[in-house]
Scaffold this motif. Sequence first.
Motif, PDB file in Angstrom:
ATOM      1  N   LEU A 307      -7.800  12.787  -9.900  1.00  0.00           N
ATOM      2  CA  LEU A 307      -7.188  14.272 -10.099  1.00  0.00           C
ATOM      3  C   LEU A 307      -5.960  15.204  -9.457  1.00  0.00           C
ATOM      4  O   LEU A 307      -5.562  14.701  -8.246  1.00  0.00           O
ATOM      5  N   ASP A 308      -5.422  15.230 -10.047  1.00  0.00           N
ATOM      6  CA  ASP A 308      -3.642  15.378  -9.880  1.00  0.00           C
ATOM      7  C   ASP A 308      -3.279  17.428  -9.746  1.00  0.00           C
ATOM      8  O   ASP A 308      -4.008  17.566 -11.260  1.00  0.00           O
ATOM      9  N   VAL A 309      -3.526  17.386  -8.553  1.00  0.00           N
ATOM     10  CA  VAL A 309      -3.732  19.620  -9.154  1.00  0.00           C
ATOM     11  C   VAL A 309      -2.209  20.181  -8.517  1.00  0.00           C
ATOM     12  O   VAL A 309      -2.222  21.361  -8.293  1.00  0.00           O
ATOM     13  N   ARG A 310      -0.629  19.088  -8.771  1.00  0.00           N
ATOM     14  CA  ARG A 310       0.041  19.940  -9.025  1.00  0.00           C
ATOM     15  C   ARG A 310       0.271  20.754 -10.440  1.00  0.00           C
ATOM     16  O   ARG A 310      -0.707  21.001 -11.078  1.00  0.00           O
ATOM     17  N   GLU A 311       1.370  21.262  -9.910  1.00  0.00           N
ATOM     18  CA  GLU A 311       1.721  22.193 -11.499  1.00  0.00           C
ATOM     19  C   GLU A 311       2.356  20.809 -12.707  1.00  0.00           C
ATOM     20  O   GLU A 311       3.058  19.932 -12.557  1.00  0.00           O
ATOM     21  N   PRO A 312       2.768  21.862 -13.971  1.00  0.00           N
ATOM     22  CA  PRO A 312       2.582  20.477 -14.996  1.00  0.00           C
ATOM     23  C   PRO A 312       4.050  19.997 -14.853  1.00  0.00           C
ATOM     24  O   PRO A 312       4.480  18.444 -14.942  1.00  0.00           O
ATOM     25  N   PHE A 313       5.146  21.150 -14.613  1.00  0.00           N
ATOM     26  CA  PHE A 313       6.495  19.993 -13.731  1.00  0.00           C
ATOM     27  C   PHE A 313       6.564  19.026 -13.354  1.00  0.00           C
ATOM     28  O   PHE A 313       7.741  18.088 -12.953  1.00  0.00           O
ATOM     29  N   GLU A 314       5.805  19.553 -11.984  1.00  0.00           N
ATOM     30  CA  GLU A 314       5.456  18.055 -10.872  1.00  0.00           C
ATOM     31  C   GLU A 314       5.022  16.551 -11.502  1.00  0.00           C
ATOM     32  O   GLU A 314       5.973  15.598 -11.271  1.00  0.00           O
ATOM     33  N   SER A 323      -3.868   9.785 -14.195  1.00  0.00           N
ATOM     34  CA  SER A 323      -4.051  10.012 -13.382  1.00  0.00           C
ATOM     35  C   SER A 323      -4.093  11.954 -14.525  1.00  0.00           C
ATOM     36  O   SER A 323      -3.981  11.570 -14.924  1.00  0.00           O
ATOM     37  N   ARG A 324      -5.640  12.728 -13.444  1.00  0.00           N
ATOM     38  CA  ARG A 324      -5.848  13.901 -15.160  1.00  0.00           C
ATOM     39  C   ARG A 324      -5.610  14.891 -14.286  1.00  0.00           C
ATOM     40  O   ARG A 324      -5.473  15.662 -12.748  1.00  0.00           O
ATOM     41  N   LEU A 325      -3.787  16.347 -15.342  1.00  0.00           N
ATOM     42  CA  LEU A 325      -3.991  16.979 -14.201  1.00  0.00           C
ATOM     43  C   LEU A 325      -4.648  17.526 -14.708  1.00  0.00           C
ATOM     44  O   LEU A 325      -4.746  18.754 -15.839  1.00  0.00           O
ATOM     45  N   ILE A 326      -4.974  18.896 -13.693  1.00  0.00           N
ATOM     46  CA  ILE A 326      -5.444  20.116 -13.659  1.00  0.00           C
ATOM     47  C   ILE A 326      -4.981  21.361 -12.910  1.00  0.00           C
ATOM     48  O   ILE A 326      -5.399  20.772 -10.980  1.00  0.00           O
ATOM     49  N   PRO A 327      -3.691  21.764 -12.617  1.00  0.00           N
ATOM     50  CA  PRO A 327      -3.309  22.748 -11.784  1.00  0.00           C
ATOM     51  C   PRO A 327      -4.289  23.676 -10.603  1.00  0.00           C
ATOM     52  O   PRO A 327      -5.314  24.033 -11.353  1.00  0.00           O
ATOM     53  N   LEU A 328      -4.213  23.707  -9.585  1.00  0.00           N
ATOM     54  CA  LEU A 328      -4.620  23.720  -8.717  1.00  0.00           C
ATOM     55  C   LEU A 328      -4.585  25.756  -9.206  1.00  0.00           C
ATOM     56  O   LEU A 328      -6.124  25.686  -9.155  1.00  0.00           O
ATOM     57  N   GLY A 329      -4.328  26.589  -9.888  1.00  0.00           N
ATOM     58  CA  GLY A 329      -4.687  27.584 -10.159  1.00  0.00           C
ATOM     59  C   GLY A 329      -5.768  28.025 -11.253  1.00  0.00           C
ATOM     60  O   GLY A 329      -6.060  28.505 -11.700  1.00  0.00           O
ATOM     61  N   THR A 330      -6.045  26.623 -11.925  1.00  0.00           N
ATOM     62  CA  THR A 330      -6.781  26.458 -12.779  1.00  0.00           C
ATOM     63  C   THR A 330      -7.755  26.176 -12.922  1.00  0.00           C
ATOM     64  O   THR A 330      -8.559  25.914 -13.899  1.00  0.00           O
ATOM     65  N   ILE A 331      -8.251  25.631 -11.287  1.00  0.00           N
ATOM     66  CA  ILE A 331      -9.590  24.935 -11.495  1.00  0.00           C
ATOM     67  C   ILE A 331     -10.619  25.626 -11.610  1.00  0.00           C
ATOM     68  O   ILE A 331     -11.585  25.305 -12.301  1.00  0.00           O
ATOM     69  N   PRO A 332     -10.851  26.760 -11.432  1.00  0.00           N
ATOM     70  CA  PRO A 332     -11.987  27.720 -11.342  1.00  0.00           C
ATOM     71  C   PRO A 332     -12.251  27.912 -13.177  1.00  0.00           C
ATOM     72  O   PRO A 332     -13.044  28.085 -13.219  1.00  0.00           O
ATOM     73  N   ASP A 333     -11.171  27.587 -13.874  1.00  0.00           N
ATOM     74  CA  ASP A 333     -11.835  27.632 -15.289  1.00  0.00           C
ATOM     75  C   ASP A 333     -11.786  26.294 -15.842  1.00  0.00           C
ATOM     76  O   ASP A 333     -12.786  26.290 -17.178  1.00  0.00           O
ATOM     77  N   ARG A 334     -11.720  25.419 -15.215  1.00  0.00           N
ATOM     78  CA  ARG A 334     -11.707  24.333 -15.488  1.00  0.00           C
ATOM     79  C   ARG A 334     -12.676  23.250 -15.140  1.00  0.00           C
ATOM     80  O   ARG A 334     -12.081  21.892 -15.485  1.00  0.00           O
ATOM     81  N   LEU A 335     -13.862  24.087 -14.909  1.00  0.00           N
ATOM     82  CA  LEU A 335     -15.171  23.144 -13.680  1.00  0.00           C
ATOM     83  C   LEU A 335     -15.071  21.710 -14.578  1.00  0.00           C
ATOM     84  O   LEU A 335     -15.399  20.563 -14.103  1.00  0.00           O
ATOM     85  N   THR A 336     -15.645  22.722 -15.808  1.00  0.00           N
ATOM     86  CA  THR A 336     -16.828  21.248 -16.922  1.00  0.00           C
ATOM     87  C   THR A 336     -15.594  19.661 -16.910  1.00  0.00           C
ATOM     88  O   THR A 336     -16.162  19.000 -17.343  1.00  0.00           O
ATOM     89  N   GLU A 337     -14.482  19.962 -16.923  1.00  0.00           N
ATOM     90  CA  GLU A 337     -13.735  18.992 -16.153  1.00  0.00           C
ATOM     91  C   GLU A 337     -13.019  17.943 -15.483  1.00  0.00           C
ATOM     92  O   GLU A 337     -12.125  17.196 -15.589  1.00  0.00           O
ATOM     93  N   ILE A 338     -14.064  18.258 -14.821  1.00  0.00           N
ATOM     94  CA  ILE A 338     -13.856  17.324 -13.246  1.00  0.00           C
ATOM     95  C   ILE A 338     -15.436  17.176 -13.256  1.00  0.00           C
ATOM     96  O   ILE A 338     -16.153  17.546 -13.317  1.00  0.00           O
ATOM     97  N   PRO A 339     -15.126  15.451 -13.312  1.00  0.00           N
ATOM     98  CA  PRO A 339     -16.868  14.683 -13.055  1.00  0.00           C
ATOM     99  C   PRO A 339     -17.294  15.253 -11.874  1.00  0.00           C
ATOM    100  O   PRO A 339     -16.682  15.227 -10.819  1.00  0.00           O
ATOM    101  N   ARG A 340     -18.801  14.642 -12.083  1.00  0.00           N
ATOM    102  CA  ARG A 340     -19.705  15.235 -11.000  1.00  0.00           C
ATOM    103  C   ARG A 340     -19.986  14.106 -10.286  1.00  0.00           C
ATOM    104  O   ARG A 340     -20.292  14.511  -8.972  1.00  0.00           O
ATOM    105  N   THR A 341     -20.642  13.250 -10.693  1.00  0.00           N
ATOM    106  CA  THR A 341     -20.884  11.915 -10.247  1.00  0.00           C
ATOM    107  C   THR A 341     -19.849  11.059  -9.571  1.00  0.00           C
ATOM    108  O   THR A 341     -19.737  10.803  -8.447  1.00  0.00           O
ATOM    109  N   GLU A 342     -18.941  10.436 -10.451  1.00  0.00           N
ATOM    110  CA  GLU A 342     -18.269  10.153 -10.444  1.00  0.00           C
ATOM    111  C   GLU A 342     -17.274  10.096  -8.859  1.00  0.00           C
ATOM    112  O   GLU A 342     -17.006  10.815  -8.358  1.00  0.00           O
TER     113      GLU A 342
END
Length: 390
Positions: A307-314, A323-342
């Motif tokens: 999980l990569d939490v940088r900005e899209p330009f980076e 790796s999958r991009l979910i910028p830090l600021g967007t994590i609260p809205d995208r929790l369902t996209e983050i694996p819970r067990t793996e």
Amino acid sequence: MNQMAKDTVEDAVEMNFSTAELQRYSRQINLSQVGKEGQRRLKEARVLCIGAGGLGSPAALYLAAAGIGTLGIVDQDTVDLSNLHRQLLHGTNDVGREKTDSARARLLAINPTIVVETYTTRLSAGNAVELIRNYDIVVDGSDNLPTRYLSSDVCVWERKPNIYGSVHQFEGQASLFAPHLGGPCYRCLFPEPPPPEAIPSCAEAGVLGVVPGLIGIIQAMEAIKLIIGTGDNLLGRLLHVDALTLRFREFNIRRDPNCPVCGESPSITEPIDYEQFCNHSNASTVQGISATKLHEMISRGQEIALLDVREPFEFEIARIPNSRLIPLGTIPDRLTEIPRTETTVVMCKSGVRSARAIEFLRGEGFENLLNLEGGLDAWREEVDPTMRKY
Ligand code: ZN
């Protein structure tokens, strides 16, 4: 007196230029985008160059030659022999002399019609507001993060365009930070400084002298365009140049609505302790994994989510495969996209933002999160030296 000479004299009186000045700038005034009005604006402009080093030298030389009426130079250093391959404001005879002193002499030798104001001091939380307030535009040629954050923050508060440049070995980048014109500030791009040990200075890393030359001239050009009000500027764009391949690339950059300085509800509204801000170590209790170890696990075919939490330009500049991009600021809205067990390895440029992401995610009940220690910078260092640096 022939007609042309008469025109020139009349122009000079009308524009408050001497005939010598009109002659000096004639090739520039001939450009329809500049003209006499543009030249008058340049003469009335006040530009502050932070640093008279690798970036400040070419920037100031061209700004002086172009007829910027008042140039401010802030630098506390003296000239060292190892500066001379890139800091062309200073000559061999200037070694040991204050940089502001040799800068003034050189700039006035090029153009005695301008005013050069020098400040032999370090830009500090105590003097930055007053200094920057006195100028229209800041060309930031500083070589350290505390100064860069400081100059960007103060420019946001004072609503002054901040023309950014930085170099590393054969690479350089430039942009224009101006939230009051709709673009981001430096903090929107880099909310957290990397750990101090991750930032080599020119002294440690080396730099090809031409690279700051290129970037500093781009900074000067941006200042001139802003003053005469022509062309497209670098607002919202980060320009990157790799001198080895001679490729220019650019990345779209956006303002962060949550930016602590230029965002909607800023939490930083006056200068802070920038040294401390940039030297803080990541004392979090987040569990980490080294780049080498992560590489081993991936090579063994172990199931790991990245999980990569940088900005899209980076992410566009450099990323670890799969790796999958979910910028830090967007994590609260995208929790369902983050694996819970793996097992999930979270990463950013240097390991600071990813540690923050992990702290947040743990609060949301996520487990099995590992922080990539030292971030992609460490990955480049330990695993993949061909990864693009920024
Ligand atoms: Zn900002």
